[in-house]
Design a protein around this motif. Structure first.
Motif, PDB file in Angstrom:
ATOM      1  N   VAL A  58       1.552   3.660  10.488  1.00  0.00           N
ATOM      2  CA  VAL A  58       0.247   3.025  11.100  1.00  0.00           C
ATOM      3  C   VAL A  58      -0.417   2.574   9.822  1.00  0.00           C
ATOM      4  N   SER A  59      -0.628   3.141   8.807  1.00  0.00           N
ATOM      5  CA  SER A  59      -1.379   2.589   7.913  1.00  0.00           C
ATOM      6  C   SER A  59      -0.628   1.198   7.353  1.00  0.00           C
ATOM      7  N   LEU A  60       0.484   1.327   7.159  1.00  0.00           N
ATOM      8  CA  LEU A  60       1.452   0.230   6.477  1.00  0.00           C
ATOM      9  C   LEU A  60       1.163  -1.060   7.431  1.00  0.00           C
ATOM     10  N   LEU A  61       1.209  -0.697   8.809  1.00  0.00           N
ATOM     11  CA  LEU A  61       1.129  -1.883   9.881  1.00  0.00           C
ATOM     12  C   LEU A  61      -0.350  -2.265   9.603  1.00  0.00           C
ATOM     13  N   LEU A  62      -1.205  -1.545   9.640  1.00  0.00           N
ATOM     14  CA  LEU A  62      -2.656  -1.968   9.677  1.00  0.00           C
ATOM     15  C   LEU A  62      -2.998  -2.710   8.047  1.00  0.00           C
ATOM     16  N   GLY A  63      -2.162  -2.189   7.066  1.00  0.00           N
ATOM     17  CA  GLY A  63      -2.461  -2.939   5.830  1.00  0.00           C
ATOM     18  C   GLY A  63      -1.844  -4.274   5.768  1.00  0.00           C
ATOM     19  N   PRO A 115      -5.099   6.729  13.653  1.00  0.00           N
ATOM     20  CA  PRO A 115      -4.374   8.069  13.041  1.00  0.00           C
ATOM     21  C   PRO A 115      -3.506   7.606  11.794  1.00  0.00           C
ATOM     22  N   GLY A 116      -4.009   7.043  10.727  1.00  0.00           N
ATOM     23  CA  GLY A 116      -3.422   6.584   9.677  1.00  0.00           C
ATOM     24  C   GLY A 116      -3.636   7.739   8.555  1.00  0.00           C
ATOM     25  N   LEU A 117      -3.028   7.451   7.506  1.00  0.00           N
ATOM     26  CA  LEU A 117      -2.891   8.318   6.324  1.00  0.00           C
ATOM     27  C   LEU A 117      -4.480   8.620   5.646  1.00  0.00           C
ATOM     28  N   GLY A 118      -5.388   7.827   5.787  1.00  0.00           N
ATOM     29  CA  GLY A 118      -6.414   7.916   5.122  1.00  0.00           C
ATOM     30  C   GLY A 118      -7.548   8.946   5.568  1.00  0.00           C
ATOM     31  N   VAL A 119      -7.219   9.271   6.975  1.00  0.00           N
ATOM     32  CA  VAL A 119      -8.149  10.275   7.547  1.00  0.00           C
ATOM     33  C   VAL A 119      -7.428  11.595   7.024  1.00  0.00           C
ATOM     34  N   LEU A 134      -3.034  -5.216  -2.508  1.00  0.00           N
ATOM     35  CA  LEU A 134      -2.254  -4.345  -1.358  1.00  0.00           C
ATOM     36  C   LEU A 134      -2.703  -2.895  -1.761  1.00  0.00           C
ATOM     37  N   ALA A 135      -3.009  -2.561  -3.254  1.00  0.00           N
ATOM     38  CA  ALA A 135      -3.693  -1.062  -3.255  1.00  0.00           C
ATOM     39  C   ALA A 135      -5.105  -0.973  -2.633  1.00  0.00           C
ATOM     40  N   ASP A 136      -5.985  -1.845  -2.571  1.00  0.00           N
ATOM     41  CA  ASP A 136      -7.316  -1.706  -1.972  1.00  0.00           C
ATOM     42  C   ASP A 136      -6.866  -1.877  -0.396  1.00  0.00           C
ATOM     43  N   LEU A 137      -5.955  -2.819   0.055  1.00  0.00           N
ATOM     44  CA  LEU A 137      -5.764  -2.675   1.600  1.00  0.00           C
ATOM     45  C   LEU A 137      -5.240  -1.446   2.196  1.00  0.00           C
ATOM     46  N   LEU A 138      -4.453  -0.783   1.281  1.00  0.00           N
ATOM     47  CA  LEU A 138      -4.075   0.625   1.709  1.00  0.00           C
ATOM     48  C   LEU A 138      -5.029   1.628   1.465  1.00  0.00           C
ATOM     49  N   THR A 139      -5.601   1.753   0.444  1.00  0.00           N
ATOM     50  CA  THR A 139      -6.780   2.987   0.146  1.00  0.00           C
ATOM     51  C   THR A 139      -8.072   2.477   0.816  1.00  0.00           C
ATOM     52  N   GLY A 140      -8.266   1.126   1.015  1.00  0.00           N
ATOM     53  CA  GLY A 140      -9.556   0.788   1.435  1.00  0.00           C
ATOM     54  C   GLY A 140      -9.475   0.905   3.005  1.00  0.00           C
ATOM     55  N   SER A 141      -8.442   1.246   3.497  1.00  0.00           N
ATOM     56  CA  SER A 141      -8.437   1.345   5.062  1.00  0.00           C
ATOM     57  C   SER A 141      -9.181   2.671   5.219  1.00  0.00           C
ATOM     58  N   PHE A 142      -9.302   3.424   4.285  1.00  0.00           N
ATOM     59  CA  PHE A 142      -9.898   5.002   4.683  1.00  0.00           C
ATOM     60  C   PHE A 142     -11.041   4.503   5.698  1.00  0.00           C
ATOM     61  N   VAL A 143     -11.940   3.668   5.243  1.00  0.00           N
ATOM     62  CA  VAL A 143     -13.160   3.556   6.100  1.00  0.00           C
ATOM     63  C   VAL A 143     -12.743   2.951   7.537  1.00  0.00           C
ATOM     64  N   ILE A 144     -11.989   2.071   7.446  1.00  0.00           N
ATOM     65  CA  ILE A 144     -11.607   1.386   8.949  1.00  0.00           C
ATOM     66  C   ILE A 144     -11.049   2.265   9.706  1.00  0.00           C
ATOM     67  N   THR A 167      -3.069  17.069  -0.314  1.00  0.00           N
ATOM     68  CA  THR A 167      -3.766  16.138  -1.236  1.00  0.00           C
ATOM     69  C   THR A 167      -2.860  15.675  -2.242  1.00  0.00           C
ATOM     70  N   VAL A 168      -2.136  16.625  -2.917  1.00  0.00           N
ATOM     71  CA  VAL A 168      -1.058  15.984  -3.955  1.00  0.00           C
ATOM     72  C   VAL A 168      -0.128  15.207  -3.598  1.00  0.00           C
ATOM     73  N   GLY A 169       0.477  15.577  -2.390  1.00  0.00           N
ATOM     74  CA  GLY A 169       1.638  14.928  -2.004  1.00  0.00           C
ATOM     75  C   GLY A 169       1.040  13.240  -1.366  1.00  0.00           C
ATOM     76  N   LEU A 170       0.066  13.215  -0.718  1.00  0.00           N
ATOM     77  CA  LEU A 170      -0.347  11.730  -0.350  1.00  0.00           C
ATOM     78  C   LEU A 170      -0.983  10.989  -1.750  1.00  0.00           C
ATOM     79  N   ALA A 171      -1.298  11.541  -2.587  1.00  0.00           N
ATOM     80  CA  ALA A 171      -1.889  10.794  -4.074  1.00  0.00           C
ATOM     81  C   ALA A 171      -0.597  10.499  -4.484  1.00  0.00           C
ATOM     82  N   LEU A 172       0.416  11.256  -4.370  1.00  0.00           N
ATOM     83  CA  LEU A 172       1.639  10.894  -4.976  1.00  0.00           C
ATOM     84  C   LEU A 172       2.475   9.676  -4.161  1.00  0.00           C
ATOM     85  N   LEU A 173       2.440   9.806  -3.028  1.00  0.00           N
ATOM     86  CA  LEU A 173       2.652   8.786  -2.206  1.00  0.00           C
ATOM     87  C   LEU A 173       2.177   7.543  -2.298  1.00  0.00           C
ATOM     88  N   TYR A 174       0.765   7.656  -2.615  1.00  0.00           N
ATOM     89  CA  TYR A 174      -0.067   6.254  -2.688  1.00  0.00           C
ATOM     90  C   TYR A 174       0.138   5.585  -3.857  1.00  0.00           C
TER      91      TYR A 174
END
Lengths: 349, 304
Positions: free
Chosen positions: B95-100, B254-258, B237-247, B272-279
């Motif tokens: 979902v996050s990748l598609l939105l990004g 239901p993306g990763l940000g939430v 791309l970094a900002d699009l992936l992590t910037g989507s938190f707000v959106i 937390t650790v897993g997602l930080a590593l993934l990002y």
């Protein structure tokens, strides 16, 4: 070349210093570009730039109203019952029954879900937003300039190690670390025993962490720009000339390199401030930045967003804080662009 | 060679990141089970901790985590008890990748033409219009534009859905809200790059040859001026992936940000650790790809 002449001859008070300063002070407006001092030339160009001048004016007005509004409220409270009522209505933390009142003569920007005056809350929130922007940018300035100047001056192995670190940090999601840092330290503060005794100090500590965290992830571009400038300045003719005339490395650094990097740094600093304000509002929007009852523009917008529903639209809760935020960011960007054009700095966007 | 070295360098880097993230989340006092609705008895809590090995010393937990990671297992989620972190990633990452990618497409699709137009009509009204709107886009954060779009298009005119992530129509508003900022950024970068390039000598030479202005712009200037945009696309791309938190938060996507925000608030350590590593892993890979593309596009650049 002027720089060299002045600095290397300053101890004997010789002709070059006098000859240089005399025409510069009373130069007629028609002096060609090449005969004016760089600062004067920049100011003249800046004055012609309407958007940049307007932006500077807007920012000054904003700063003044943010600084003076609390004073006005305090004064009004002492000026008889009418003034006291005014101060009471506009107290940003004063709950009232006038919930969700639309903008009108009493509340210029309406009230929020607790009946608080939105206008006052925006101006008080501005303190936090602007403070975070300014302090965060200064933190990034100090780290970035030191890092970049050391890399550029040292050169060789140290340079490549330092810049490789910047490259690596560039490719990492900095916001992730800011979020983890803020939540971790937030939990620590909550658990610490002294927080119960002095909640005010804990609040300030949290704010400090926000400053440091945001500054600590925003210095990368500054470091790159400063290093590039230092590298190109090191090989310029006037630096060689100074060296030939017997100037030491410290003298070259403080009198020739730093004054020349200064304009680039100021320009980039102006463009960093809006970035950090955005960052802070982003975090506060997610509930990770400033904590209620403290407010910043981001948290105000977040409160407004929470009230969106299909039945009634409380547009003023988003439009006013959002509008002020957007106007401030626009003004800062115009100002930064204007300074860049005035100083003729290239490649700092 | 250079790229092989960089790929080899990625593994120790990810190790350092995992250690840092691990230490940071575990430094927070309290535990993931402190906020259960029913206060657990000490035994239950001890059993829970034993089940997730939280009673072991930190270094053993970390080694255990690394061991699981080597098998491709990000561990269990401590908050969503019947899901593993792998489940969450499998569900939310697409979902996050598609939105990004949609937002990236939007940013390039709007930003490139706007920047090109600004440079081609420099000093004319098209330039000022595109310049003003791209500056405005850079100054309007997603959480201001998103409520505006929803109020107008969803609540007032009822053209598009308000939130959620179901049909293609649901994707339109989040894509615009996320991508607009970057469209402005891309437009500004391209315009500046084009104007800088137009001052080079080879452009004068092309003009002297009698080449048409459109051909000069498109075939000569654009191909050089696109390079800053390419190198910006890594951070973008970094900002699009992590910037989507707000959106994602705003549109309830239901993306990763939430999951990331919730896990870091709830001390859901493995999540937390897993997602930080993934990002971090995703971004390192994307940046590598961007640098590789840059080298292909600009033969003058040689990485050492």
């Amino acid at each position: 070349m002027n720089e060299t002449a002045r600095s290397t001859h300053s101890h004997n008070n010789g002709l070059p210093g006098v000859a240089r300063s005399a025409p510069a002070t009373d130069a007629p407006a028609t002096t060609p570009d090449s005969l004016q001092s760089p600062g004067r030339r920049a100011w003249r160009r800046f004055k012609k730039n309407r958007p940049a001048l307007t932006s500077a004016g807007i920012l000054i007005v904003l700063l003044l109203s943010v600084a003076l509004w609390p004073v006005i409220l305090q004064l009004a409270a002492r000026l008889g019952p009418a003034g006291a009522a005014f101060a009471h209505i506009h107290n940003p933390d004063q709950l009232s029954d006038a919930q969700f009142a639309p903008p009108g003569p009493g509340h210029w920007c309406g009230t929020d879900g607790h009946g608080r005056d939105v206008f006052s809350r925006i101006l008080y929130g501005a303190q936090i937003s602007l403070l975070v922007g300014g302090v965060g940018a200064s933190v990034s300035l100090v780290i970035g300039v030191l890092w970049g100047a050391i890399a550029g001056l040292a050169g060789g192995r140290l340079d490549s190690v330092l810049m490789r670190i910047v490259d690596i940090l560039y490719s990492l999601p900095s916001i992730i670390f800011v979020i983890v840092l803020l939540t971790t330290t937030g939990q620590m503060l909550k658990a610490a025993s002294w927080v119960q005794e002095s909640p005010g100090l804990a609040k300030e500590l949290r704010l400090m962490l926000l400053f440091i965290g945001l500054g600590a992830v925003s210095w990368l571009t500054m470091a790159r720009i400063v290093r590039g400038q230092v590298l190109s300045l090191r090989t310029r003719g006037f630096v060689d000339a100074a060296r030939v005339l017997g100037a030491g490395p410290w003298h070259i650094l403080t009198r020739h390199i730093i004054p020349n990097v200064f304009s680039v740094v100021i320009v980039y600093l102006t463009l960093t401030v809006p970035g950090i304000i955005l960052y802070e509002s982003f975090l506060s929007y997610l509930g990770l930045g400033v904590q209620p009852p403290m407010a910043s523009w981001g948290s105000l917008i977040a409160e407004g967003v929470d009230q969106i529903n299909p039945i009634r639209i409380y547009w003023w809760l988003i439009a006013f804080p959002g509008g002020v935020l957007v106007i401030t960011l626009l003004a800062l960007n115009f100002l930064g662009d204007g300074l860049r054009d005035a100083w003729n700095v290239k490649g700092s966007a | 060679m250079y790229f092989l070295r960089r790929i080899a360098f990625t593994l120790p880097l990810l190790l350092i990141i995992s250690a840092l993230a691990f230490a940071m989340v575990h430094a927070a006092p309290g535990g993931p089970f402190d906020r259960e609705r029913v206060p657990a008895s000490p035994e239950i809590e001890r059993n829970l901790k034993a089940k997730y090995h939280l009673d072991e010393p930190l270094w053993r937990q970390y080694l255990r985590y690394l061991g699981d990671l080597a098998h491709g297992d990000f561990g269990p989620s401590l908050k969503y008890r019947n899901h593993t972190v792998n489940d969450v990633i499998a569900q939310a990452l697409p979902v996050s990748l598609l939105l990004g990618s949609l937002a990236l497409g939007f940013a390039l699709g709007i930003g490139l033409p706007a920047g090109y137009l600004g440079a081609a009509r420099q000093g004319q009204w098209q330039d000022f219009t595109s310049g003003f709107f791209s500056l405005l886009a850079v100054c309007v954060p997603g959480f201001v534009i998103a409520p505006l779009l929803v109020t107008l298009f969803a609540l007032k005119w009822r053209l598009l859905p308000v939130a959620l992530w179901e049909s293609p129509f649901h994707a339109i508003l989040p894509t615009v809200a996320l991508g607009l900022f970057y469209a402005g950024k891309v437009a500004r970068l391209l315009r500046e790059g084009m104007l800088n390039t137009m001052q080079s000598e080879f452009i004068t030479a092309a003009r002297a040859k009698g080449l048409g202005e459109n051909a000069i712009l498109l075939k000569h200037a654009f191909r050089l001026a696109i390079l800053p945009v390419v190198s910006y696309s890594g951070p973008m791309l970094a900002d699009l992936l992590t910037g989507s938190f707000v959106i994602e938060n705003f549109f309830q996507i239901p993306g990763l940000g939430v999951y990331f925000i919730n896990s870091s608030i709830n001390l859901d350590y493995p999540m937390t650790v897993g997602l930080a590593l993934l990002y971090a892993g995703l971004l390192i890979a994307l940046n590598l790809a961007v640098d590789f593309a840059y080298q292909l596009l600009d033969p003058r650049v040689k990485y050492e």
